[in-house]
Motif scaffolding. Structure first.
Motif, PDB file in Angstrom:
ATOM      1  N   SER A 158      28.606  92.549 -32.548  1.00  0.00           N
ATOM      2  CA  SER A 158      28.009  92.345 -33.878  1.00  0.00           C
ATOM      3  C   SER A 158      28.841  93.099 -34.923  1.00  0.00           C
ATOM      4  CB  SER A 158      26.559  92.835 -33.887  1.00  0.00           C
ATOM      5  OG  SER A 158      25.793  92.208 -32.888  1.00  0.00           O
ATOM      6  N   ILE A 159      30.022  92.569 -35.207  1.00  0.00           N
ATOM      7  CA  ILE A 159      30.992  93.306 -36.020  1.00  0.00           C
ATOM      8  C   ILE A 159      30.568  93.414 -37.484  1.00  0.00           C
ATOM      9  CG2 ILE A 159      33.408  93.408 -36.759  1.00  0.00           C
ATOM     10  CD1 ILE A 159      32.906  93.977 -33.820  1.00  0.00           C
ATOM     11  N   TYR A 160      29.972  92.355 -38.030  1.00  0.00           N
ATOM     12  CA  TYR A 160      29.559  92.439 -39.433  1.00  0.00           C
ATOM     13  C   TYR A 160      28.470  93.487 -39.614  1.00  0.00           C
ATOM     14  CZ  TYR A 160      27.739  91.183 -44.018  1.00  0.00           C
ATOM     15  OH  TYR A 160      27.306  91.228 -45.332  1.00  0.00           O
ATOM     16  N   GLN A 161      27.518  93.554 -38.686  1.00  0.00           N
ATOM     17  CA  GLN A 161      26.479  94.574 -38.763  1.00  0.00           C
ATOM     18  C   GLN A 161      27.079  95.968 -38.610  1.00  0.00           C
ATOM     19  OE1 GLN A 161      24.099  92.930 -40.234  1.00  0.00           O
ATOM     20  NE2 GLN A 161      22.438  93.684 -38.933  1.00  0.00           N
ATOM     21  N   ALA A 162      28.061  96.092 -37.722  1.00  0.00           N
ATOM     22  CA  ALA A 162      28.733  97.383 -37.541  1.00  0.00           C
ATOM     23  C   ALA A 162      29.472  97.774 -38.818  1.00  0.00           C
ATOM     24  CB  ALA A 162      29.701  97.303 -36.369  1.00  0.00           C
ATOM     25  N   PHE A 163      30.091  96.806 -39.468  1.00  0.00           N
ATOM     26  CA  PHE A 163      30.801  97.065 -40.720  1.00  0.00           C
ATOM     27  C   PHE A 163      29.860  97.599 -41.797  1.00  0.00           C
ATOM     28  CE2 PHE A 163      31.428  94.891 -44.870  1.00  0.00           C
ATOM     29  CZ  PHE A 163      32.462  95.684 -45.372  1.00  0.00           C
ATOM     30  N   ARG A 164      28.720  96.949 -41.985  1.00  0.00           N
ATOM     31  CA  ARG A 164      27.776  97.361 -43.019  1.00  0.00           C
ATOM     32  C   ARG A 164      27.239  98.769 -42.748  1.00  0.00           C
ATOM     33  NH1 ARG A 164      23.307  95.104 -43.041  1.00  0.00           N
ATOM     34  NH2 ARG A 164      22.799  95.070 -45.249  1.00  0.00           N
ATOM     35  N   LEU A 165      26.902  99.036 -41.482  1.00  0.00           N
ATOM     36  CA  LEU A 165      26.377 100.353 -41.143  1.00  0.00           C
ATOM     37  C   LEU A 165      27.472 101.413 -41.280  1.00  0.00           C
ATOM     38  CD1 LEU A 165      23.996 102.028 -40.187  1.00  0.00           C
ATOM     39  CD2 LEU A 165      24.603 101.448 -37.827  1.00  0.00           C
ATOM     40  N   GLY A 166      28.702 101.065 -40.898  1.00  0.00           N
ATOM     41  CA  GLY A 166      29.817 102.000 -41.057  1.00  0.00           C
ATOM     42  C   GLY A 166      30.063 102.344 -42.509  1.00  0.00           C
TER      43      GLY A 166
END
Length: 538
Positions: A407-415
Motif C-alpha cells: 500500500s505505497i500511496y498510504q505509506a507515502f501519505r503517512l510518511g
C-alpha cells in the motif's frame, strides 16, 4: 578512522552511577564521538539467524512481496542472499568475505556447539558468552583484556551489583545465572589457566545482557539483534541525550547530537526518550535497574509528553466504556502508564488505553488493522495528540505494514505526516536517525508512485498541484544534505543514498539550485497533505 582517543572512561558525575564516558575535546553536532568496526558482541535474534548475515547484519528480504518492493526501491535487502554455514546450518552469511571474517574471529568457537542435532537455538546472550569464552581459551593473553573490560562494567564490576538485581527482580537474576551456566556447560566446563570459567561465564553473561543495545538497519525498522561493546556501553543514559548511536552494519558509532564540550559526559538513550515520564522510569527500572535523575526527569510528569488534549475525566462515553473493559484486561500493567491526577479512576482508564496500544506495539504479529485501530482509539478518544506516544510509534509501525502489504500511496501519505508534523516535534535535530530514515523511506515511496504502474494516481496528484517528481527531489535533497552528520557516505546506508543522489542528478539538466527553489514553492502544498491525514483516512 575512529575517534576513540578523544574520549575517556572515568567516574560518572551522575549520582549513583559508576563509570561514564567523557569527551577529551569539543565535538560539534554530527561529529563521530566513538566508533568501533564491529561491537565486541553482535548477535542476531533467533528469528533473524537464517535471513540476516551473522557478520555484517545485512538482511535479505524473504517475503516475495517485500523483496519485489525492495528491488523496485533499490534497497540492499532486495538483492541480498544469505547462505547457511555448511557446518552448523544455524547461521548464514551474505558473502564469503563475511563468512571468513566471522570464522576467524568467533564462529569457529560456536559452530560445533550450535550444530548439535535437536539442540534448540541458543539465546543471543548465550551465543555471545560462548564466543568470548572460546576466544579466551584459544588466545588467553590477548583476550583476557577484553574479558576484564567486560567484567569491569556494572553489575558484575560492582561487588553488590548482582545482589541489587536479585533484590529488585529475583527471576531476572536466576535467569542470568541459568544462562551463564548454560554458556559454561556448552563450552565444555573446562578451566582456563586456573581461572573459574563458570564464575566468569555467569559474570560475562550478566554484564552483556544488562548492557546490551539493539542492532537494527537504518533502512528499516526491524530489530536484527543485540550488541555489546565495553567502550560504547560505558556511556550512561539521559532522557535528554547529547549523543546518538548509529549502527552501520557492522560498524557502530556514537555521534554528537549537539555541541559536547571537552570534559562533558557523553550521554545516550537506553529507552525511547519521547515516552511519558512514568513509562521511561518504568522501562529503565525494569531493564537497567536504576531510577533516572537526568535534567528531563527532574521535571517529572510536567512536559508535553505527559499531557493529554483533554482531561482524562472528560473521556467521552464510547471510550469510557472501552477503557473500563481494558482496565480489567491490563490491570497488572497499569502502574507503568498511570500519571498521578485528581481523578484516580479516570487516570487508570487512559492508562489502560495506553497499555492496550503498547500491547499492539509489542506484538510482532499485530495486523495492519489492529495497528490502525490502536491509533484510532488514541486519537478518536481526544486524549492523545499525534505527537504524544504511543501514537508516533504506532504510526511508524503502520507505515512498515503499509510497505509490506504494497500500500505505497498510504505509506507515502503517512510518511509525509511523520516528516512534517510528528517527528520534528519529537526530535529537534534534522539529522536525527528517525527523521532521516523516514525521509528516505518517503523518497522511495514516491519513486514507486512515479512508475508506470501508478500513472493514473500520478496524474491525479499533478492536477491537484502536487508534482511527485519535484517532491521526490525535496526528500532526496533532505536526506543527502543530512546523512553526513549521522551515517556518513562510507556506510551501507550512506552509499545507497549517495549513489542514488549521483545517479539521479546525472540525468538532470536543470541546475540543482533551481530545483531547490521550485521545491520551496510546492512544499506548503505537501505540508497540507500531512495535516489532512486523519484517523478516518488512514
Amino acid at each position: 578512522m575512529t575517534a576513540n582517543g578523544d574520549v575517556e572512561v572515568k567516574q560518572s558525575r551522575i549520582p549513583g552511577a559508576g563509570k561514564g564516558l567523557f569527551a577529551r575535546k569539543t565535538f560539534s553536532p554530527g561529529d563521530i564521538v566513538v566508533a568501533v568496526d564491529r561491537p565486541l558482541v553482535a548477535e542476531l535474534e533467533i528469528d533473524r539467524m537464517l535471513d540476516t548475515c551473522a557478520w555484517c547484519f545485512q538482511r535479505a528480504a524473504t517475503n516475495p512481496t517485500e523483496r519485489s518492493m525492495a528491488v523496485s526501491m533499490g534497497l540492499p535487502n532486495g538483492s541480498t542472499d544469505i547462505k547457511n554455514c555448511t557446518g552448523c546450518q544455524r547461521v548464514g552469511y551474505c558473502s564469503k568475505s563475511c563468512q571468513s571474517k566471522a570464522w576467524k574471529r568467533e564462529h569457529k568457537h560456536e559452530c560445533k556447539i550450535i550444530s548439535v542435532k535437536d539442540r534448540p537455538d541458543l539465546p543471543p546472550g548465550v551465543r555471545g558468552a560462548i564466543k568470548i569464552l572460546g576466544r579466551l581459551k584459544a588466545d588467553p593473553k590477548t583476550e583476557i583484556t577484553h574479558v576484564h573490560d567486560i567484567l569491569n562494567l556494572w553489575p558484575a564490576g560492582d561487588p553488590n551489583g548482582l545482589n541489587e538485581i536479585g533484590a529488585q527482580d529475583k527471576k531476572r537474576l536466576d535467569d542470568l545465572h541459568l544462562l551463564g551456566q548454560a554458556a559454561w556447560h556448552y563450552c565444555g566446563k573446562q578451566n582456563i589457566d586456573g581461572l573459574d570459567p563458570q564464575s566468569i561465564s555467569i559474570r560475562l553473561l550478566s554484564n552483556i545482557m544488562t548492557n546490551t543495545f539493539i542492532l537494527s538497519s537504518p533502512l528499516d525498522d526491524i530489530n536484527l539483534g543485540i550488541g555489546f561493546d565495553p567502550l560504547i556501553c560505558s556511556a550512561n543514559h539521559s532522557c535528554d541525550p547529547n549523543a546518538s548511536m548509529a549502527f552501520n552494519q557492522p560498524r557502530h558509532e556514537i555521534r554528537a547530537l549537539r555541541t559536547i564540550k571537552a570534559g562533558e559526559e557523553i550521554l545516550i538513550k537506553y529507552v525511547e526518550v519521547t515516552n511519558p515520564f512514568n513509562v521511561r522510569q518504568a522501562e529503565l527500572k525494569e531493564s537497567y535497574f536504576f531510577n533516572c535523575q537526568c535534567t528531563k526527569c527532574a521535571k517529572g510528569a510536567s512536559l508535553p509528553a505527559d499531557g493529554f488534549l483533554e482531561r482524562p475525566n472528560d473521556l467521552e462515553n464510547e471510550y469510557h466504556k472501552l477503557a473500563d473493559k481494558l482496565v480489567d484486561q491490563y490491570e497488572s500493567r497499569l502502574s507503568k502508564f498511570v500519571i498521578p491526577g485528581n481523578d484516580a479512576k479516570a487516570q487508570r482508564r487512559v492508562a489502560a488505553m495506553h497499555a492496550k496500544a503498547c500491547a499492539v506495539l509489542e506484538s510482532g504479529q499485530a495486523t495492519l488493522d489492529e495497528v490502525k485501530e490502536a491509533i484510532k482509539m488514541c486519537i478518536g478518544s481526544k486524549m492523545w495528540r499525534w505527537t504524544r506516544q504511543p501514537v508516533p510509534l504506532l504510526c511508524r509501525r503502520l507505515l512498515t505494514l503499509y510497505l509490506e502489504s504494497g500500500s505505497i500511496y498510504q505509506a507515502f501519505r503517512l510518511g509525509v505526516k511523520l516528516h512534517f508534523e510528528i517527528l520534528p516535534a519529537l526530535y529537534s535535530q534534522e539529522f536525527y536517525p528517525d527523521r532521516l530514515v523516514n525521509a528516505w523511506a518517503v523518497s522511495t515511496f514516491i519513486n514507486v508512485l512515479c512508475g508506470p504502474a501508478n500513472q493514473e494516481l500520478y496524474q491525479e496528484l499533478a492536477q491537484g498541484g502536487l508534482d511527485l517528481r519535484l517532491i521526490y527531489f525535496g526528500f532526496l535533497f533532505y536526506v543527502h544534505d543530512h546523512t553526513p552528520q549521522m551515517f556518513g557516505f562510507d556506510t551501507p546506508v550512506g552509499k545507497v543514498i549517495n549513489s542514488t543522489y549521483r545517479q539521479i542528478m546525472a540525468g538532470v539538466s536543470i541546475p540543482e539550485a533551481d530545483i531547490r527553489q521550485r521545491i520551496e514553492t510546492i512544499w506548503p502544498s505537501l505540508e497540507a497533505v500531512a495535516h489532512n491525514v486523519t484517523i478516518s483516512s488512514l
